[in-house]
Scaffold this active site. Structure first.
Site, mmCIF file in Angstrom:
data_model
loop_
_atom_site.group_PDB
_atom_site.id
_atom_site.type_symbol
_atom_site.label_atom_id
_atom_site.label_comp_id
_atom_site.label_asym_id
_atom_site.label_seq_id
_atom_site.Cartn_x
_atom_site.Cartn_y
_atom_site.Cartn_z
ATOM 1 C CG ASP A 156 -28.352 18.345 -43.954
ATOM 2 O OD1 ASP A 156 -28.847 17.520 -43.163
ATOM 3 O OD2 ASP A 156 -27.151 18.631 -43.974
ATOM 4 C CG PHE B 237 -26.406 5.086 -49.336
ATOM 5 C CD1 PHE B 237 -25.672 3.935 -49.067
ATOM 6 C CD2 PHE B 237 -27.326 5.049 -50.375
ATOM 7 C CE1 PHE B 237 -25.861 2.781 -49.813
ATOM 8 C CE2 PHE B 237 -27.522 3.906 -51.126
ATOM 9 C CZ PHE B 237 -26.791 2.767 -50.841
ATOM 10 C CB SER C 98 -19.974 0.175 -40.889
ATOM 11 O OG SER C 98 -18.596 -0.104 -40.937
ATOM 12 C CE1 TYR D 114 -19.258 6.006 -40.482
ATOM 13 C CE2 TYR D 114 -17.781 4.143 -40.087
ATOM 14 C CZ TYR D 114 -18.760 4.765 -40.853
ATOM 15 O OH TYR D 114 -19.243 4.137 -41.981
ATOM 16 C CE LYS E 290 -22.513 4.397 -40.758
ATOM 17 N NZ LYS E 290 -23.494 4.947 -41.690
ATOM 18 C CG PHE F 132 -17.312 -7.242 -43.781
ATOM 19 C CD1 PHE F 132 -18.662 -7.406 -43.477
ATOM 20 C CD2 PHE F 132 -16.390 -7.648 -42.844
ATOM 21 C CE1 PHE F 132 -19.080 -7.979 -42.274
ATOM 22 C CE2 PHE F 132 -16.789 -8.235 -41.635
ATOM 23 C CZ PHE F 132 -18.129 -8.391 -41.354
ATOM 24 C CG ASN G 135 -11.018 3.730 -46.795
ATOM 25 O OD1 ASN G 135 -11.862 4.575 -47.019
ATOM 26 N ND2 ASN G 135 -10.922 3.123 -45.632
ATOM 27 C CG LEU G 136 -5.185 -1.219 -49.365
ATOM 28 C CD1 LEU G 136 -3.763 -0.715 -49.099
ATOM 29 C CD2 LEU G 136 -5.283 -2.703 -48.994
ATOM 30 C CG ASP H 253 -5.432 -0.287 -39.077
ATOM 31 O OD1 ASP H 253 -6.568 0.167 -39.329
ATOM 32 O OD2 ASP H 253 -4.509 -0.318 -39.909
HETATM 33 P P1 NAD Z 1 -19.951 8.922 -49.426
HETATM 34 O O1 NAD Z 1 -19.408 9.995 -48.543
HETATM 35 O O2 NAD Z 1 -19.352 8.763 -50.779
HETATM 36 O O3 NAD Z 1 -21.534 9.104 -49.587
HETATM 37 C C1 NAD Z 1 -22.334 9.694 -48.588
HETATM 38 C C2 NAD Z 1 -23.209 10.732 -49.280
HETATM 39 O O4 NAD Z 1 -24.072 11.327 -48.326
HETATM 40 C C3 NAD Z 1 -22.407 11.872 -49.924
HETATM 41 O O5 NAD Z 1 -22.870 12.077 -51.238
HETATM 42 C C4 NAD Z 1 -22.708 13.094 -49.034
HETATM 43 O O6 NAD Z 1 -22.680 14.291 -49.766
HETATM 44 C C5 NAD Z 1 -24.096 12.747 -48.521
HETATM 45 N N1 NAD Z 1 -24.456 13.321 -47.213
HETATM 46 C C6 NAD Z 1 -23.749 13.282 -46.064
HETATM 47 N N2 NAD Z 1 -24.445 13.880 -45.072
HETATM 48 C C7 NAD Z 1 -25.620 14.294 -45.614
HETATM 49 C C8 NAD Z 1 -26.760 14.949 -45.102
HETATM 50 N N3 NAD Z 1 -26.822 15.333 -43.818
HETATM 51 N N4 NAD Z 1 -27.782 15.213 -45.928
HETATM 52 C C9 NAD Z 1 -27.750 14.844 -47.237
HETATM 53 N N5 NAD Z 1 -26.688 14.200 -47.778
HETATM 54 C C10 NAD Z 1 -25.638 13.932 -46.973
HETATM 55 O O7 NAD Z 1 -19.860 7.562 -48.608
HETATM 56 P P2 NAD Z 1 -20.072 6.052 -49.103
HETATM 57 O O8 NAD Z 1 -18.752 5.379 -49.078
HETATM 58 O O9 NAD Z 1 -20.887 6.015 -50.329
HETATM 59 O O10 NAD Z 1 -20.876 5.498 -47.864
HETATM 60 C C11 NAD Z 1 -22.304 5.476 -47.853
HETATM 61 C C12 NAD Z 1 -22.780 4.962 -46.517
HETATM 62 O O11 NAD Z 1 -22.205 3.669 -46.272
HETATM 63 C C13 NAD Z 1 -22.396 5.824 -45.333
HETATM 64 O O12 NAD Z 1 -23.465 5.809 -44.420
HETATM 65 C C14 NAD Z 1 -21.204 5.118 -44.750
HETATM 66 O O13 NAD Z 1 -21.068 5.373 -43.377
HETATM 67 C C15 NAD Z 1 -21.556 3.661 -45.015
HETATM 68 N N6 NAD Z 1 -20.394 2.753 -45.096
HETATM 69 C C16 NAD Z 1 -19.385 3.005 -45.992
HETATM 70 C C17 NAD Z 1 -18.291 2.143 -46.046
HETATM 71 C C18 NAD Z 1 -17.149 2.402 -47.000
HETATM 72 O O14 NAD Z 1 -16.089 1.801 -46.820
HETATM 73 N N7 NAD Z 1 -17.309 3.228 -48.037
HETATM 74 C C19 NAD Z 1 -18.230 1.014 -45.220
HETATM 75 C C20 NAD Z 1 -19.299 0.776 -44.345
HETATM 76 C C21 NAD Z 1 -20.375 1.649 -44.298
HETATM 77 N N1 UFG Z 2 -3.809 0.098 -45.199
HETATM 78 C C1 UFG Z 2 -2.482 0.297 -45.482
HETATM 79 N N2 UFG Z 2 -2.100 1.473 -46.050
HETATM 80 C C2 UFG Z 2 -2.993 2.468 -46.352
HETATM 81 C C3 UFG Z 2 -4.372 2.251 -46.061
HETATM 82 C C4 UFG Z 2 -4.738 1.073 -45.477
HETATM 83 O O1 UFG Z 2 -1.653 -0.568 -45.218
HETATM 84 O O2 UFG Z 2 -2.578 3.522 -46.856
HETATM 85 C C5 UFG Z 2 -4.237 -1.175 -44.602
HETATM 86 C C6 UFG Z 2 -4.871 -1.018 -43.225
HETATM 87 O O3 UFG Z 2 -3.877 -0.987 -42.228
HETATM 88 C C7 UFG Z 2 -5.788 -2.234 -43.167
HETATM 89 C C8 UFG Z 2 -6.209 -2.433 -44.633
HETATM 90 O O4 UFG Z 2 -5.254 -1.732 -45.414
HETATM 91 O O5 UFG Z 2 -5.058 -3.352 -42.783
HETATM 92 C C9 UFG Z 2 -7.592 -1.856 -44.935
HETATM 93 O O6 UFG Z 2 -7.642 -0.499 -44.505
HETATM 94 P P1 UFG Z 2 -8.833 0.478 -44.943
HETATM 95 O O7 UFG Z 2 -8.523 1.814 -44.345
HETATM 96 O O8 UFG Z 2 -9.026 0.411 -46.409
HETATM 97 O O9 UFG Z 2 -10.134 -0.179 -44.296
HETATM 98 P P2 UFG Z 2 -10.521 -0.453 -42.781
HETATM 99 O O10 UFG Z 2 -10.964 -1.870 -42.702
HETATM 100 O O11 UFG Z 2 -9.450 -0.045 -41.846
HETATM 101 O O12 UFG Z 2 -11.760 0.535 -42.571
HETATM 102 C C10 UFG Z 2 -12.834 0.555 -43.502
HETATM 103 C C11 UFG Z 2 -13.521 1.915 -43.399
HETATM 104 C C12 UFG Z 2 -14.201 2.043 -42.077
HETATM 105 C C13 UFG Z 2 -15.130 0.897 -41.870
HETATM 106 C C14 UFG Z 2 -14.384 -0.416 -42.002
HETATM 107 C C15 UFG Z 2 -15.322 -1.597 -41.909
HETATM 108 O O13 UFG Z 2 -12.577 2.957 -43.537
HETATM 109 O O14 UFG Z 2 -14.966 3.219 -42.065
HETATM 110 O O15 UFG Z 2 -13.731 -0.470 -43.274
HETATM 111 O O16 UFG Z 2 -16.349 -1.485 -42.838
HETATM 112 F F1 UFG Z 2 -15.648 0.990 -40.651
#
Ligand code: NAD
Ligand code: UFG
Length: 339
Positions: A61, A82, A126, A150, A154, A179, A200-201, A296
């Site tokens: 961790d 990350f 994010s 959340y 950030k 994004f 997520n979508l 949303d």
């Molecule tokens: P993810 O959950 O797949 O990856 C995060 C990783 O971090 C995981 O492998 C988890 O096991 C590890 N982790 C969490 N807490 C930990 C800790 N305390 N110590 C060690 N490891 C730890 O998520 P992701 O989608 O790959 O996202 C990566 C980063 O990008 C995150 O910071 C997330 O907030 C950010 N982000 C993601 C999205 C998205 O849509 N996926 C959008 C914007 C920002």
């Molecule tokens: N949506 C649906 N049906 C679903 C899931 C999503 O219609 O089952 C729609 C949502 O209403 C939205 C679009 O698809 O209009 C995208 O939704 P997501 O949940 O895929 O993504 P968001 O933009 O809502 O959120 C994501 C991450 C957040 C992050 C944000 C910006 O989940 O953590 O993008 O990076 F903060």
């Protein structure tokens, strides 16, 4: 010349795995630190297979001082951070866990970096920090007004990194405001692996296509958008991964703090995404229209020009390509890394 060494926290996760592939392909040595709270060791094996190179893996961790001092015993030139919790709804229910992991984890990391004089970090921020945008597309000077814990974590880490850079002239940090990352590595060997029903979508669509879920619910068709459904900026995860390598390289050449959007600048509605996925996969995606989802926003897409100007980065891949790659991953791994 010896290769530079990069610590990737949370490297076993969705974006981390793709970024490690890009780092290895660019000639970096990679040390991955992950507690596998949202990922599995299999993901790292797949990265090594794609890259044909080894990743040094430390299980632990970021908040664990003993683990961190072990990690930093080896030479580390820069960090990509990350590791975080990322579910918006969960952050509302468990804010203390989110602040503890996302903010506390970053502070523990910066402490450990300080002890070993590691001065460069790229941080996963994010687009969620913008909350409800005043205008579109969203540029980096837009107001930062997160609407859930959340998002606050950030925004707080971004501020910590600005102060960290102000404190010492040698420090360099880039906060990347992503994004909506979608898709997978073109091999189909790594991809997004949600442990529960996806929020997520994109992963929801791929799980409907593969038969794990019956149908998609479209959250509202009465938004003020082109077809009434939510509009987002979907970015191929390989473009995003490349963005991290470029940002890391920026920290090797510059000091100070930069905050940069990573998006395509293109707006896509839910219905357009369904159509793009159907065209790429040849699969019909059954859907129903449901109510708007709490929290949303109607639309969110990037002005990506600063990334081009500062980092020389631009998204190159289309949504169609992301759909094809994401579908390949889901088809070859219907149960993710447990397949
Ligand atoms: P993810 O959950 O797949 O990856 C995060 C990783 O971090 C995981 O492998 C988890 O096991 C590890 N982790 C969490 N807490 C930990 C800790 N305390 N110590 C060690 N490891 C730890 O998520 P992701 O989608 O790959 O996202 C990566 C980063 O990008 C995150 O910071 C997330 O907030 C950010 N982000 C993601 C999205 C998205 O849509 N996926 C959008 C914007 C920002
Ligand atoms: N949506 C649906 N049906 C679903 C899931 C999503 O219609 O089952 C729609 C949502 O209403 C939205 C679009 O698809 O209009 C995208 O939704 P997501 O949940 O895929 O993504 P968001 O933009 O809502 O959120 C994501 C991450 C957040 C992050 C944000 C910006 O989940 O953590 O993008 O990076 F903060």
């Amino acid at each position: 010349m010896t290769a530079k060494s990069v610590l990737v926290t949370g490297g076993a996760g969705y974006i981390g795995t793709h970024t490690m592939v890009e780092l290895l392909a660019s000639g970096y040595d990679v040390v991955c630190l992950d507690n596998f709270s949202n990922s599995s060791p299999e993901a790292i094996k797949r990265v090594e297979k794609i890259a044909g190179k080894r990743v040094t893996t430390v299980i632990g961790d970021v908040r664990d001082r003993e683990v961190m001092s072990r990690v930093f015993k080896r030479p580390i030139d820069g960090v990509i951070h990350f590791a975080a919790l990322k579910a918006v709804g969960e952050s509302v229910a468990r804010p203390v866990d989110y602040y503890g992991n996302n903010v506390g984890g970053t502070l523990a990391l910066l402490d450990a970096m300080h002890e070993r004089k590691v001065q460069r970090v790229v941080f996963s921020s994010s687009a969620t920090v913008y909350g409800i945008p005043d205008k579109l597309p969203i540029a980096e000077d837009a107001a930062v007004r997160p609407v859930n814990p959340y998002g606050h974590t950030k925004a707080m880490v971004e501020q910590i990194l600005r102060d960290w850079c102000d404190a010492r002239a040698e420090h360099a940090a880039v906060s990347l405001r992503y994004f909506n990352p979608i898709g997978a590595h073109p091999s189909g060997a790594i991809g997004e692996d949600p442990h529960d029903v996806p929020n997520n979508l994109f992963p929801f669509i791929t799980q409907v296509a593969v038969g794990k879920l019956d149908k998609l619910t479209v959250w509202g068709n009465d938004w003020p958008t082109l077809d009434g459904t939510g509009v987002r900026d979907y970015l191929h995860v390989m473009d995003l991964a490349r963005g991290h390598v470029t940002a890391l390289e920026y920290t090797f050449a510059h000091t100070g703090c930069a905050t940069v959007n990573l998006g395509t600048g293109r707006a896509t509605s839910v219905l357009q995404m369904i159509a793009a996925f159907e065209a790429a996969s040849g699969k019909k995606i059954p859907y129903v229209i449901g109510p708007r989802r709490t929290g949303d926003i109607a639309a969110c897409w990037a002005n990506p020009s600063l990334a081009q100007q500062l980092l020389g980065w631009q998204a190159k891949q289309s949504i169609e390509q992301a759909c094809a790659d994401g579908w390949r991953w889901q088809q070859s791994n219907p149960n993710g890394y447990r397949s």
